[in-house]
Every structure is written in structure tokens, then in C-alpha cells.
Design an enzyme around this catalytic site. Sequence first.
Site, PDB file in Angstrom:
ATOM      1  N   LYS A 230       5.340   6.403  49.450  1.00 33.87           N
ATOM      2  CA  LYS A 230       4.046   5.995  48.875  1.00 33.87           C
ATOM      3  C   LYS A 230       2.896   6.802  49.491  1.00 33.87           C
ATOM      4  O   LYS A 230       2.072   7.361  48.778  1.00 33.87           O
ATOM      5  CB  LYS A 230       3.815   4.485  49.098  1.00 33.87           C
TER       6      LYS A 230
ATOM      7  N   ARG B 169       2.338  -6.813  46.845  1.00 35.32           N
ATOM      8  CA  ARG B 169       3.660  -6.850  47.447  1.00 35.32           C
ATOM      9  C   ARG B 169       4.361  -8.172  47.211  1.00 35.32           C
ATOM     10  O   ARG B 169       5.485  -8.356  47.658  1.00 35.32           O
ATOM     11  CB  ARG B 169       3.486  -6.693  48.947  1.00 35.32           C
TER      12      ARG B 169
ATOM     13  N   ARG C 298       9.805   9.835  60.777  1.00 39.74           N
ATOM     14  CA  ARG C 298       8.390   9.951  60.397  1.00 39.74           C
ATOM     15  C   ARG C 298       7.488  10.127  61.619  1.00 39.74           C
ATOM     16  O   ARG C 298       7.669   9.504  62.644  1.00 39.74           O
ATOM     17  CB  ARG C 298       7.940   8.704  59.634  1.00 39.74           C
TER      18      ARG C 298
ATOM     19  N   ARG D  52       5.101   5.247  64.254  1.00 38.33           N
ATOM     20  CA  ARG D  52       4.565   3.910  63.990  1.00 38.33           C
ATOM     21  C   ARG D  52       5.357   2.844  64.740  1.00 38.33           C
ATOM     22  O   ARG D  52       6.578   2.933  64.859  1.00 38.33           O
ATOM     23  CB  ARG D  52       4.612   3.642  62.485  1.00 38.33           C
TER      24      ARG D  52
ATOM     25  N   ARG E 145      12.078  -4.976  57.421  1.00 37.62           N
ATOM     26  CA  ARG E 145      11.120  -4.567  56.376  1.00 37.62           C
ATOM     27  C   ARG E 145      11.853  -4.315  55.056  1.00 37.62           C
ATOM     28  O   ARG E 145      11.352  -4.667  53.986  1.00 37.62           O
ATOM     29  CB  ARG E 145      10.381  -3.295  56.811  1.00 37.62           C
TER      30      ARG E 145
HETATM   31  P1  AP5 Z   1       5.950   7.712  53.582  1.00 42.68           P
HETATM   32  O1  AP5 Z   1       5.224   8.467  52.516  1.00 42.68           O
HETATM   33  O2  AP5 Z   1       5.230   7.477  54.861  1.00 42.68           O
HETATM   34  O3  AP5 Z   1       6.555   6.360  52.985  1.00 42.68           O
HETATM   35  P2  AP5 Z   1       5.841   5.003  52.601  1.00 42.68           P
HETATM   36  O4  AP5 Z   1       6.427   4.548  51.313  1.00 42.68           O
HETATM   37  O5  AP5 Z   1       4.365   5.135  52.683  1.00 42.68           O
HETATM   38  O6  AP5 Z   1       6.441   4.080  53.760  1.00 42.68           O
HETATM   39  P3  AP5 Z   1       5.718   2.971  54.634  1.00 42.68           P
HETATM   40  O7  AP5 Z   1       6.592   2.765  55.830  1.00 42.68           O
HETATM   41  O8  AP5 Z   1       4.296   3.310  54.882  1.00 42.68           O
HETATM   42  O9  AP5 Z   1       5.832   1.739  53.704  1.00 42.68           O
HETATM   43  P4  AP5 Z   1       5.695   0.266  54.095  1.00 42.68           P
HETATM   44  O10 AP5 Z   1       5.532  -0.357  52.790  1.00 42.68           O
HETATM   45  O11 AP5 Z   1       6.779  -0.234  54.951  1.00 42.68           O
HETATM   46  O12 AP5 Z   1       4.440   0.256  55.095  1.00 42.68           O
HETATM   47  P5  AP5 Z   1       2.895  -0.178  54.927  1.00 42.68           P
HETATM   48  O13 AP5 Z   1       2.096   0.626  55.838  1.00 42.68           O
HETATM   49  O14 AP5 Z   1       2.512  -0.239  53.512  1.00 42.68           O
HETATM   50  O15 AP5 Z   1       7.297   8.530  53.887  1.00 42.68           O
HETATM   51  C1  AP5 Z   1       8.171   8.117  54.920  1.00 42.68           C
HETATM   52  C2  AP5 Z   1       8.749   9.359  55.624  1.00 42.68           C
HETATM   53  O16 AP5 Z   1       9.587  10.072  54.709  1.00 42.68           O
HETATM   54  C3  AP5 Z   1       7.708  10.371  56.110  1.00 42.68           C
HETATM   55  O17 AP5 Z   1       8.135  10.915  57.309  1.00 42.68           O
HETATM   56  C4  AP5 Z   1       7.682  11.444  55.008  1.00 42.68           C
HETATM   57  O18 AP5 Z   1       7.344  12.688  55.526  1.00 42.68           O
HETATM   58  C5  AP5 Z   1       9.113  11.405  54.523  1.00 42.68           C
HETATM   59  N1  AP5 Z   1       9.255  11.694  53.093  1.00 42.68           N
HETATM   60  C6  AP5 Z   1       8.434  11.271  52.081  1.00 42.68           C
HETATM   61  N2  AP5 Z   1       8.864  11.712  50.886  1.00 42.68           N
HETATM   62  C7  AP5 Z   1      10.021  12.403  51.142  1.00 42.68           C
HETATM   63  C8  AP5 Z   1      10.937  13.120  50.306  1.00 42.68           C
HETATM   64  N3  AP5 Z   1      10.756  13.177  48.960  1.00 42.68           N
HETATM   65  N4  AP5 Z   1      12.000  13.706  50.898  1.00 42.68           N
HETATM   66  C9  AP5 Z   1      12.188  13.649  52.259  1.00 42.68           C
HETATM   67  N5  AP5 Z   1      11.326  13.002  53.091  1.00 42.68           N
HETATM   68  C10 AP5 Z   1      10.256  12.387  52.544  1.00 42.68           C
HETATM   69  O19 AP5 Z   1       2.965  -1.699  55.458  1.00 42.68           O
HETATM   70  C11 AP5 Z   1       3.221  -1.954  56.809  1.00 42.68           C
HETATM   71  C12 AP5 Z   1       3.140  -3.443  57.090  1.00 42.68           C
HETATM   72  O20 AP5 Z   1       1.817  -3.906  56.792  1.00 42.68           O
HETATM   73  C13 AP5 Z   1       4.059  -4.333  56.250  1.00 42.68           C
HETATM   74  O21 AP5 Z   1       5.348  -4.438  56.816  1.00 42.68           O
HETATM   75  C14 AP5 Z   1       3.295  -5.655  56.278  1.00 42.68           C
HETATM   76  O22 AP5 Z   1       3.482  -6.322  57.503  1.00 42.68           O
HETATM   77  C15 AP5 Z   1       1.836  -5.200  56.211  1.00 42.68           C
HETATM   78  N6  AP5 Z   1       1.341  -5.119  54.831  1.00 42.68           N
HETATM   79  C16 AP5 Z   1       0.895  -4.003  54.187  1.00 42.68           C
HETATM   80  N7  AP5 Z   1       0.525  -4.279  52.932  1.00 42.68           N
HETATM   81  C17 AP5 Z   1       0.744  -5.606  52.759  1.00 42.68           C
HETATM   82  C18 AP5 Z   1       0.594  -6.489  51.662  1.00 42.68           C
HETATM   83  N8  AP5 Z   1       0.151  -6.048  50.460  1.00 42.68           N
HETATM   84  N9  AP5 Z   1       0.932  -7.784  51.826  1.00 42.68           N
HETATM   85  C19 AP5 Z   1       1.393  -8.245  53.013  1.00 42.68           C
HETATM   86  N10 AP5 Z   1       1.568  -7.465  54.091  1.00 42.68           N
HETATM   87  C20 AP5 Z   1       1.254  -6.149  53.966  1.00 42.68           C
HETATM   88 MG    MG Z   2       2.833   4.203  53.812  1.00 44.05          MG
END
Ligand code: AP5
Ligand code: MG
Length: 224
Positions: A19, A94, A133, A166, A177
Site C-alpha cells: 500500500k 479496515r 522492510r 518498524r 497482523r
Molecule cells: P509496503 O508498501 O510498506 O506495504 P504496506 O501494505 O504499506 O504494509 P504495512 O505494513 O504498512 O501495512 P499495515 O496495514 O500492516 O500497516 P499500517 O501502517 O497501515 O511494503 C512492504 C515491504 O515490501 C517494503 O519493504 C517494500 O519495499 C516491499 N515491497 C512492496 N511492494 C513490493 C513488490 N511488488 N515486490 C517486492 N517487494 C515489495 O498499520 C499499522 C497499524 O496501525 C495496524 O496494525 C493498526 O494497529 C493501526 N491502524 C492503522 N490503520 C488503522 C485503521 N484504519 N483502523 C485500526 N487500526 C489501524
Molecule cells: Mg504501509
Amino acid sequence: MARTRERNIVLLGAPGSGKGTQAERIVARYGLPHIATGDMLRAAIAKGTEMGREARRFMDAGELVPDEVVIGVVRERLTEDDAREGFLLDGFPRTIGQAERLDALLGGAGRGLTHVIQLDVPEDELAERLAGRRLCRACGKGYHVVFDPPARAGVCDACGGELYQRADDDETTVRNRLAVYRAQTEPLVEHYRAKCILSIAFGGGKMPDEVFEQVAEILGGAAS
Ligand code: AP5
Ligand code: MG
Ligand code: ZN
């Protein structure tokens, strides 16, 4: 009407599905504000605000932060000037509850989502992506030690900032997660399919730029 060209986008996908990686590219091409609830919550934690303190214990455990907290953050952000003519939501909604509140919020302003893009990546690739990452402490840019390494290990190509891992990217938290995603967030795929605004971009075994080609095809045209 100006509104007809508005792009109001949701990026939906499991932890590690890309994402944030695709958001960087979407923002560069379409000039939309990137509204990532995870990033906003981490900023609140870094600042030491009360909301940050409350959010932290959920995030460290890989659980979702309560709906009311996250909805409040998004509601406020969507009223800012730069989000008036389109936005990119990353990591929100989410839960079905969050999706319903978002619909109501936008509907009340005569707006609605135009695209929900699901980033579909096989489960075994997700853990590998999260384990490797790295993120820039200064500018937030994301890297992967194998798939997208910086020119110099530990240093951001864009700004020279220090790269870090992270707190919730350890193996145990990642496992939770992913389970939370399946139980609470995956039902949104059907929710948006039923509304006919869901598109799927396949990320399995594809590099970020190949995935972006699919995303750009879904979003169409140049920046509005
Ligand atoms: P990356 O692009 O960083 O992936 P991402 O989908 O953004 O993963 P996240 O870990 O950020 O998602 P998440 O939903 O767990 O975390 P969030 O911060 O939203 O890519 C990952 C890695 O892969 C990178 O190293 C990248 O380089 C690599 N990569 C990317 N594309 C690739 C490809 N095509 N091929 C190879 N490698 C690739 O949420 C964190 C926490 O916040 C949650 O657990 C929750 O506690 C809270 N939270 C956030 N939003 C909410 C909500 N709406 N409601 C409740 N709690 C929430
Ligand atoms: Mg992210
Ligand atoms: Zn940087």
C-alpha cells in the site's frame, strides 16, 4: 462539474501488500494527498500525544486501534484543503464499521469513493516483505533489503536519512497482523465488490513498477 474528475481512492490490502509503496507512485503521478492512518498514528506516538499513547498498545500487539479513534483522525484530515478534490486513503477503512462511517461522511458532503484497489499478494510473500522492510526516519520513504535496496545500506537515497525497522515488523506481531487482516479487513473486499467500485491489482512475484502499471490502468488518464 469539477467533482466528476475527482479521484477518491482507497488502497486495500494485507500488511506488506505494498500500500505504501504504490501510494508513493500514485501521489507522484496524480498529485493526491496520501492519507495513511498507520503513518498518522505513528506520528502521534512519536509526538507523545494522548491519542498516540492510546494507539500504541494496540499497534505494538498487531491489533486494530478502536474505530472511534481512527475515524476521528480521518474525518479531520478529509476536511483539510488539499483533500477537497481527491484523496488517497491507505490502511483505512479496515473494518466494515469504518467503511460505513466513511460512506456516511463522504455522502454527507455529496461525495463518494471512486476507486477501491485491492493489492492481492500471496500470503507467503507478505512475511518476507515485512521482514526486509526498512523506512527512512527523516522522509518516510520505504525500502526492502532485497527487493528495493538503497544504494548505501541503512541510508535513504532520497534524503540521506537513517533507515529503521518498524516496531511491529517482528515475526510474532506480523503473524497477528495477518490474522487480524483476514478476520476484520478482508470482508471489505466483498463489501466494495457489491458496490461495484472494487478493482484488483495482482502483486504476487511482481516488482513495484509492474504493479503500478496495473494501478495506473485502473485509475486511468493523467492527473486531473
Ligand atoms: P509496503 O508498501 O510498506 O506495504 P504496506 O501494505 O504499506 O504494509 P504495512 O505494513 O504498512 O501495512 P499495515 O496495514 O500492516 O500497516 P499500517 O501502517 O497501515 O511494503 C512492504 C515491504 O515490501 C517494503 O519493504 C517494500 O519495499 C516491499 N515491497 C512492496 N511492494 C513490493 C513488490 N511488488 N515486490 C517486492 N517487494 C515489495 O498499520 C499499522 C497499524 O496501525 C495496524 O496494525 C493498526 O494497529 C493501526 N491502524 C492503522 N490503520 C488503522 C485503521 N484504519 N483502523 C485500526 N487500526 C489501524
Ligand atoms: Mg504501509
Ligand atoms: Zn529519506
